[in-house]
Motif scaffolding. Structure first.
Motif, short mmCIF file in Angstrom:
data_model
loop_
_atom_site.label_atom_id
_atom_site.label_comp_id
_atom_site.label_asym_id
_atom_site.label_seq_id
_atom_site.Cartn_x
_atom_site.Cartn_y
_atom_site.Cartn_z
N PRO A 6 -30.39 24.47 -28.61
CA PRO A 6 -31.50 24.17 -27.72
C PRO A 6 -32.80 23.84 -28.45
O PRO A 6 -33.02 24.28 -29.58
CB PRO A 6 -31.68 25.47 -26.93
CG PRO A 6 -30.48 26.29 -27.19
CD PRO A 6 -29.98 25.88 -28.51
N ALA A 11 -37.62 28.35 -19.87
CA ALA A 11 -37.77 28.61 -18.43
C ALA A 11 -39.21 28.98 -18.05
O ALA A 11 -39.69 28.60 -16.98
CB ALA A 11 -36.81 29.73 -18.02
N GLU A 293 -26.08 27.59 -24.99
CA GLU A 293 -26.35 26.93 -23.70
C GLU A 293 -27.49 27.69 -23.03
O GLU A 293 -27.54 28.92 -23.13
CB GLU A 293 -25.11 27.00 -22.79
CG GLU A 293 -23.89 26.28 -23.33
CD GLU A 293 -24.06 24.77 -23.33
OE1 GLU A 293 -24.90 24.25 -22.56
OE2 GLU A 293 -23.37 24.11 -24.13
N GLU A 294 -28.35 26.98 -22.34
CA GLU A 294 -29.43 27.65 -21.60
C GLU A 294 -29.47 27.11 -20.19
O GLU A 294 -29.56 25.89 -20.02
CB GLU A 294 -30.79 27.39 -22.27
CG GLU A 294 -30.97 28.07 -23.61
CD GLU A 294 -32.34 27.78 -24.22
OE1 GLU A 294 -33.05 26.89 -23.72
OE2 GLU A 294 -32.67 28.45 -25.21
N ASP A 295 -29.43 27.99 -19.20
CA ASP A 295 -29.66 27.50 -17.84
C ASP A 295 -30.49 28.49 -17.02
O ASP A 295 -30.43 28.53 -15.80
CB ASP A 295 -28.34 27.15 -17.13
CG ASP A 295 -27.35 28.30 -17.16
OD1 ASP A 295 -27.76 29.43 -17.52
OD2 ASP A 295 -26.18 28.08 -16.82
N MET A 297 -33.62 29.92 -15.14
CA MET A 297 -34.70 29.30 -14.39
C MET A 297 -35.43 30.40 -13.62
O MET A 297 -34.77 31.30 -13.08
CB MET A 297 -34.08 28.32 -13.39
CG MET A 297 -34.98 27.26 -12.89
SD MET A 297 -33.97 26.13 -11.91
CE MET A 297 -35.17 25.67 -10.70
N GLY A 321 -29.22 32.66 -14.94
CA GLY A 321 -28.10 32.10 -15.65
C GLY A 321 -28.02 32.61 -17.06
O GLY A 321 -28.76 33.51 -17.45
N ARG A 322 -27.12 32.03 -17.78
CA ARG A 322 -26.97 32.43 -19.17
C ARG A 322 -28.16 31.96 -19.97
O ARG A 322 -28.82 31.01 -19.60
CB ARG A 322 -25.70 31.78 -19.75
CG ARG A 322 -24.44 32.37 -19.24
CD ARG A 322 -23.30 31.49 -19.62
NE ARG A 322 -23.43 30.19 -19.00
CZ ARG A 322 -22.94 29.08 -19.51
NH1 ARG A 322 -22.33 29.10 -20.66
NH2 ARG A 322 -23.06 27.93 -18.89
N SER A 323 -28.39 32.57 -21.09
CA SER A 323 -29.47 32.05 -21.93
C SER A 323 -28.92 31.87 -23.32
O SER A 323 -28.39 32.73 -23.92
CB SER A 323 -30.64 32.99 -21.93
OG SER A 323 -30.25 34.27 -22.33
#
Ligand code: 10D
Ligand code: SF4
Length: 323
Positions: A6, A11, A293-295, A297, A321-323
């Motif tokens: 990333p 976020a 992976e980052e999602d 929010m 979500g995962r960070s």
């Protein structure tokens, strides 16, 4: 070219920038913002063009107006000053910064002595330290850990700014623990997922590069840390730029592989401009190296969670979500 992932917006930054945009839509210009909403020149310029007015302190905001507190957080004294002026405050403090504030309040109530590792004068440190000034001492470096004084070594706990170098912070803690063996750890990591992930990604590619370019502003702690981490992990050279036109021809002399990354406050468009400029210089073969992976929010500040008709705003629902 090795492109770290990333990189870029986290976020908390996304939430803060959207908060100013929504405030402009909802209340109209001008919307006042205390300090830079995030430490990025381009973001600040763009929001200024849309009617945001950045001020240093709330006493520069006309009584009764809306004011957004930046993602780096504010001390209780700033919240009171805004309320005393009758301002309508929208708090865009990142929830992960707020988490550190809460830890500080809890440890202070427990009569602990808090060693806050961070940069003196940084807005986040001023905000966190302002939660319990009597109980907090700022520790600025590993060297400072060797000399900082505490009242009662049996009651010390450390906390940190969210955007530090993980390795340097661990070294500071190590040295503190040599002097204060009963030093207590924070309940969870204060250096946030985004800071950590961007450092892990640049570590992965640094040794394979002759040059690393970090997109980010000079006052962005997490961006500047990426330059340092790249050099520590084997990049032969590393520079920070706000914009692609700051890349100097001589940086590319003899360079076979360039690494690129960006800080948590940096819009991807600025990275794409850097990539375009490097492609023109012959570095058009881009390999993205992803280490996480980052999602994650965050929902918007509560003052902006409903639209003008009282409906919950789609962005405001947020997500986890995962960070
Ligand atoms: O200087 P910095 O790294 O703390 O801030 P920047 O605005 O560049 O990045 C986002 C980080 C925040 C808001 C602190 F958590
Ligand atoms: Fe929040 Fe981390 Fe982003 Fe700071 S860098 S705004 S703590 S997610």
């Amino acid at each position: 070219m090795l492109l770290a992932a990333p990189r870029g917006y986290c976020a908390g930054v996304d939430r803060a920038v959207v908060a100013v945009e929504k405030a402009l839509e909802r209340f109209g210009a001008p919307v006042y913002v205390r300090k830079q909403i995030v430490h990025n020149l381009h973001v600040v310029r763009e929001l200024e063009e849309r009617g945001a007015v950045f001020v240093d302190e709330v006493d520069a905001v006309p009584a009764g107006a809306h004011v957004v507190f930046s993602a780096h957080g504010v001390s209780p004294a700033v919240v009171s000053a805004a309320s005393d002026r009758g301002l309508q405050a929208i708090d865009a403090t990142c929830p992960l910064v707020t988490k550190v504030h809460r830890e500080a309040v809890r440890f202070a109530r427990d009569e602990r002595e808090i060693l806050l590792i961070g940069h003196e004068g940084h807005e986040e440190v001023e905000g966190t330290a302002g939660e319990a000034p009597e109980h907090i001492t700022v520790v600025t470096s590993p060297e400072h850990a060797d000399v900082v004084e505490v009242r009662d070594p049996s009651r010390v706990v450390w906390l940190s700014q969210t955007t530090l170098s993980v390795d340097e912070t661990m070294e500071t803690v190590r040295r503190l623990r040599v002097r204060f063996p009963e030093l207590q750890d924070p309940p969870s990591d204060d250096i946030c997922y985004a800071t950590q992930n961007r450092q892990v990604a640049i570590k992965k590619i640094a040794a394979e590069t002759d040059l690393v370019i970090v997109v980010g502003s000079a006052n962005s702690s997490n961006s500047v840390r990426l330059v340092e981490v790249a050099l520590e992990y084997g990049a032969r050279a590393a520079y920070r730029v706000d914009y692609a036109d700051e890349i100097r021809q001589e940086w590319l002399d003899g360079v076979r592989t360039v690494g690129v990354t960006s800080g948590a406050s940096v819009p991807e468009v600025l990275v794409q401009e850097v990539l375009a400029s490097l492609a023109d210089a012959g570095y058009g073969d881009v390999d993205e190296v992803r280490t996480a992976e980052e999602d994650l929010m965050f929902s918007l500040p509560k003052e902006l969670r409903t639209d003008a008709s009282g409906q919950q705003d789609a962005r405001a629902r947020g997500g986890r979500g995962r960070s």
